[in-house]
Design a protein around this motif. Sequence first.
Motif, PDB file in Angstrom:
ATOM      1  N   ALA A  29      10.493   5.170  -4.120  1.00 13.98           N
ATOM      2  CA  ALA A  29       9.986   6.534  -3.950  1.00 13.98           C
ATOM      3  C   ALA A  29       8.641   6.698  -4.634  1.00 13.98           C
ATOM      4  CB  ALA A  29      10.989   7.532  -4.503  1.00 13.98           C
ATOM      5  N   LEU A  30       8.463   6.105  -5.838  1.00 10.92           N
ATOM      6  CA  LEU A  30       7.183   6.201  -6.541  1.00 10.92           C
ATOM      7  C   LEU A  30       6.083   5.474  -5.791  1.00 10.92           C
ATOM      8  CD1 LEU A  30       5.630   7.120  -9.038  1.00 10.92           C
ATOM      9  CD2 LEU A  30       6.400   5.029 -10.217  1.00 10.92           C
ATOM     10  N   ALA A  31       6.409   4.298  -5.242  1.00 19.17           N
ATOM     11  CA  ALA A  31       5.402   3.559  -4.464  1.00 19.17           C
ATOM     12  C   ALA A  31       5.014   4.324  -3.209  1.00 19.17           C
ATOM     13  CB  ALA A  31       5.948   2.181  -4.126  1.00 19.17           C
ATOM     14  N   GLU A  32       5.963   5.015  -2.612  1.00 20.93           N
ATOM     15  CA  GLU A  32       5.665   5.793  -1.401  1.00 20.93           C
ATOM     16  C   GLU A  32       4.750   6.956  -1.731  1.00 20.93           C
ATOM     17  OE1 GLU A  32       5.665   6.555   2.568  1.00 20.93           O
ATOM     18  OE2 GLU A  32       6.510   4.846   1.494  1.00 20.93           O
ATOM     19  N   LEU A  33       4.942   7.614  -2.861  1.00 20.22           N
ATOM     20  CA  LEU A  33       4.068   8.708  -3.267  1.00 20.22           C
ATOM     21  C   LEU A  33       2.652   8.234  -3.522  1.00 20.22           C
ATOM     22  CD1 LEU A  33       6.425  10.707  -5.678  1.00 20.22           C
ATOM     23  CD2 LEU A  33       5.683  11.362  -3.382  1.00 20.22           C
ATOM     24  N   MET A  34       2.469   7.065  -4.105  1.00 18.99           N
ATOM     25  CA  MET A  34       1.147   6.528  -4.385  1.00 18.99           C
ATOM     26  C   MET A  34       0.422   6.214  -3.093  1.00 18.99           C
ATOM     27  SD  MET A  34       0.717   6.624  -7.635  1.00 18.99           S
ATOM     28  CE  MET A  34      -0.710   5.578  -7.748  1.00 18.99           C
ATOM     29  N   ARG A  35       1.144   5.677  -2.121  1.00 18.12           N
ATOM     30  CA  ARG A  35       0.478   5.366  -0.843  1.00 18.12           C
ATOM     31  C   ARG A  35       0.029   6.648  -0.143  1.00 18.12           C
ATOM     32  NH1 ARG A  35       4.472   1.249  -0.605  1.00 18.12           N
ATOM     33  NH2 ARG A  35       5.856   2.633   0.579  1.00 18.12           N
ATOM     34  N   GLU A  36       0.815   7.690  -0.199  1.00 19.36           N
ATOM     35  CA  GLU A  36       0.414   8.950   0.419  1.00 19.36           C
ATOM     36  C   GLU A  36      -0.789   9.552  -0.295  1.00 19.36           C
ATOM     37  OE1 GLU A  36       3.737  11.537   0.375  1.00 19.36           O
ATOM     38  OE2 GLU A  36       4.893  10.392   1.878  1.00 19.36           O
ATOM     39  N   PHE A  37      -0.865   9.430  -1.599  1.00 28.71           N
ATOM     40  CA  PHE A  37      -2.006   9.945  -2.347  1.00 28.71           C
ATOM     41  C   PHE A  37      -3.294   9.235  -1.954  1.00 28.71           C
ATOM     42  CE2 PHE A  37      -4.783   9.841  -6.055  1.00 28.71           C
ATOM     43  CZ  PHE A  37      -4.968  11.201  -6.273  1.00 28.71           C
ATOM     44  N   ARG A  38      -3.245   7.914  -1.788  1.00 26.17           N
ATOM     45  CA  ARG A  38      -4.443   7.168  -1.397  1.00 26.17           C
ATOM     46  C   ARG A  38      -4.903   7.556   0.017  1.00 26.17           C
ATOM     47  NH1 ARG A  38      -1.529   2.755  -3.756  1.00 26.17           N
ATOM     48  NH2 ARG A  38      -2.415   2.162  -5.778  1.00 26.17           N
ATOM     49  N   ARG A  39      -3.950   7.782   0.941  1.00 27.22           N
ATOM     50  CA  ARG A  39      -4.339   8.133   2.318  1.00 27.22           C
ATOM     51  C   ARG A  39      -5.001   9.501   2.364  1.00 27.22           C
ATOM     52  NH1 ARG A  39       0.712   5.731   3.682  1.00 27.22           N
ATOM     53  NH2 ARG A  39       1.638   7.815   3.753  1.00 27.22           N
ATOM     54  N   GLU A  40      -4.539  10.439   1.543  1.00 25.07           N
ATOM     55  CA  GLU A  40      -5.085  11.795   1.590  1.00 25.07           C
ATOM     56  C   GLU A  40      -6.445  11.892   0.908  1.00 25.07           C
ATOM     57  OE1 GLU A  40      -2.246  14.345  -0.101  1.00 25.07           O
ATOM     58  OE2 GLU A  40      -0.768  14.158   1.537  1.00 25.07           O
ATOM     59  N   THR A  41      -6.612  11.263  -0.259  1.00 21.69           N
ATOM     60  CA  THR A  41      -7.857  11.398  -1.031  1.00 21.69           C
ATOM     61  C   THR A  41      -8.852  10.295  -0.723  1.00 21.69           C
ATOM     62  OG1 THR A  41      -6.884  10.199  -2.887  1.00 21.69           O
ATOM     63  CG2 THR A  41      -6.661  12.597  -2.859  1.00 21.69           C
TER      64      THR A  41
END
Length: 236
Positions: A29-41
């Motif tokens: 779950a933590l790795a998934e949140l980091m990937r979403e943060f990189r795609r958005e910013t």
Amino acid sequence: MSTPSEPRPPQDGPALEPIRVLRPRRTDALAELMREFRRETGQEPGGHESVALPGRPAGSEALTQELPPVAREIRRPADAVPPGAGLRRAAVAVAVLAAAVIGFGGALLLRGEHTDDSAAPAPGPPRSAASTPDPTPTPTPTPTSPAPPAAAPVDPDGAGTLREGASGPEVTELQQRLLRIPDVYRDGSTSGRYDPTLTAAVARFQLWYGIRGDETGVYGNDTRAALESRTPAGTG
């Protein structure tokens, strides 16, 4: 109200131990949140941006010059000995020692020659052939005095002491006096000889009457005084 459970019979098998179950943590779950943060910013988390470094200015290489190497001086300590000084000191010490040995040997040689010269005896004056020898005087014999007569042996118990082997009228008187003492010289002889029987009688008299001044069995001064005091003259 709950009722107590009925007691169960003990099991015959081995006892059961509690088991600890480890469950791994889920990090997906933590790795998934980091990937979403990189795609958005479109940048790395934390607000860091990459900056390009500027290039070198023109002509900077010509202004830089290489300095010449600095020569290092090797400083020797103040107490360092220069090369060759040890050999010179050793040579000087050997020369001084050799001179001392030579001087000591020369002094010994001179002293030995002087001793030989002084030990030689001086020649005496020559003796004339016409001299006559001195007459030797003849010794005069000295008169010798006659040796004194040998002194008679002194009896340690005093003069007039009688002991075994003696004889004479004094022994007869001693026998007669002992016959007058009860049970000392019973049925003794008056032959005038100091025999072993008389010696035993004198010793018995000394023991009974406590006479200790004379030797045992010897008729000395102490024994004579004690016997004459107990047998006065003129009494039968």
